[in-house]
Write an enzyme that holds these catalytic residues in place. Sequence first.
Site, PDB file in Angstrom:
ATOM      1  N   HIS A 140      52.796 -42.624  37.701  1.00 51.67           N
ATOM      2  CA  HIS A 140      53.852 -43.028  38.644  1.00 51.67           C
ATOM      3  C   HIS A 140      53.210 -43.746  39.825  1.00 51.67           C
ATOM      4  O   HIS A 140      51.996 -43.685  40.005  1.00 51.67           O
ATOM      5  CB  HIS A 140      54.605 -41.791  39.158  1.00 51.67           C
ATOM      6  CG  HIS A 140      55.632 -41.291  38.199  1.00 51.67           C
ATOM      7  ND1 HIS A 140      56.970 -41.268  38.489  1.00 51.67           N
ATOM      8  CD2 HIS A 140      55.514 -40.829  36.932  1.00 51.67           C
ATOM      9  CE1 HIS A 140      57.629 -40.792  37.445  1.00 51.67           C
ATOM     10  NE2 HIS A 140      56.782 -40.510  36.492  1.00 51.67           N
ATOM     11  N   GLY A 141      54.080 -44.369  40.620  1.00 51.66           N
ATOM     12  CA  GLY A 141      53.582 -45.033  41.830  1.00 51.66           C
ATOM     13  C   GLY A 141      52.466 -46.005  41.491  1.00 51.66           C
ATOM     14  O   GLY A 141      51.469 -46.078  42.206  1.00 51.66           O
ATOM     15  N   SER A 142      52.619 -46.766  40.400  1.00 54.75           N
ATOM     16  CA  SER A 142      51.504 -47.571  39.913  1.00 54.75           C
ATOM     17  C   SER A 142      51.701 -49.065  40.057  1.00 54.75           C
ATOM     18  O   SER A 142      51.200 -49.847  39.262  1.00 54.75           O
ATOM     19  CB  SER A 142      51.183 -47.193  38.471  1.00 54.75           C
ATOM     20  OG  SER A 142      50.596 -45.911  38.470  1.00 54.75           O
ATOM     21  N   ASP A 191      64.757 -42.036  35.756  1.00 48.73           N
ATOM     22  CA  ASP A 191      63.549 -41.814  36.548  1.00 48.73           C
ATOM     23  C   ASP A 191      63.820 -40.662  37.537  1.00 48.73           C
ATOM     24  O   ASP A 191      64.820 -40.686  38.257  1.00 48.73           O
ATOM     25  CB  ASP A 191      63.242 -43.125  37.306  1.00 48.73           C
ATOM     26  CG  ASP A 191      61.866 -43.142  37.937  1.00 48.73           C
ATOM     27  OD1 ASP A 191      61.004 -42.344  37.523  1.00 48.73           O
ATOM     28  OD2 ASP A 191      61.652 -43.988  38.838  1.00 48.73           O
TER      29      ASP A 191
END
Length: 342
Positions: A223-225, A83
């Site tokens: 992302h950031g989900s 990541d």
Amino acid sequence: MPLVSMRQLLDEAAKGGYGVGAFNVNNMEQIQAIMEAARETKSPVIIQASRGARSYSQDKFLYHLMLAAAELYPEIPLVMHLDHGNSVETCKSAIELGFTSVMMDGSLMPDGKTPSTFDYNVQATREVVEMAHVKGITVEGEIGVLGGIEDGHGAGGSGLEHVTDPDQAVEFVAKTGVDALAIAIGTSHGAYKFSRKPDGAVLKMDRLIEIHKRLPKVHLVMHGSSSVPKELQDVINQYGGKLKPTWGVPVEEIQLGIRNGVRKINVDTDNRLAITGAIRKVFAESPEKFDPRDYLKPAREAMKQVVATRMKQFGQAGHAADYQPVSLTAMAKMYAQKAVGA
Ligand SMILES: [Zn+2]
């Protein structure tokens, strides 16, 4: 089953019209939680480690835990993904270690903080693609810059400063040959994503849909989900935690994304919240306990529940046995023959 390439998982997900959760890990219990959830729901799965995770666990521990997961859960197609690789060097070291997929985040400079130029991003990502594809390894790139900071990585901000430009996305994919593309649509890393339930003013799903129309064959990544559900926040605060009210990405918005080309969904915060809430509960209710297993077992179980729920919501549940793994060597040949590509 050996560790498989992410490209295969995402191609299959595109055929089936579902998304695949990518869950972050730092230790054994988190890997076990994900694998148990995958077995219970019969899901293919992506397990990912950030640079922070790699240094926390030391690469080798993490890698051998992943091999153990592949051995103990032979029916589950499993990807080991890096990541937010901050540089070509970081991606190279992950490939050498045995990761089957890497993210080159060239949206930021190697310091992991400063937004980069488009040309730098193309050049660094292209270099990683060339290095990875000859080994059959998948590459995710990022265009636009996400908000927030996690594990020391990120530009900060709300995530609306550098929303992905569709023209740049098209050019970026053509110039780099990435397998998957992370886009910035207003989401942020960490627990504090939105100060209210997000609407179109802060979560740009219309932008995502536009990019998918321009790049219908590219696997998009959100992302950031994490959804940062109130129930998980409440458990922490009920047992002495001090989280401020916060909102994540609602599951129905992720599902809208999945109907519009999103194939990989990154989730970390929700699992962190579940683990911490479960541990706080044991500490508060049984202060006499001191065996780490007394709180790590419920923590692992709480994370497993969150992961299993997401697997069902993303649609990957039930798809573990749909296909046989393609070896990395075979993937490398397919890349060489241009049999895979956007
Ligand atoms: Zn991310």
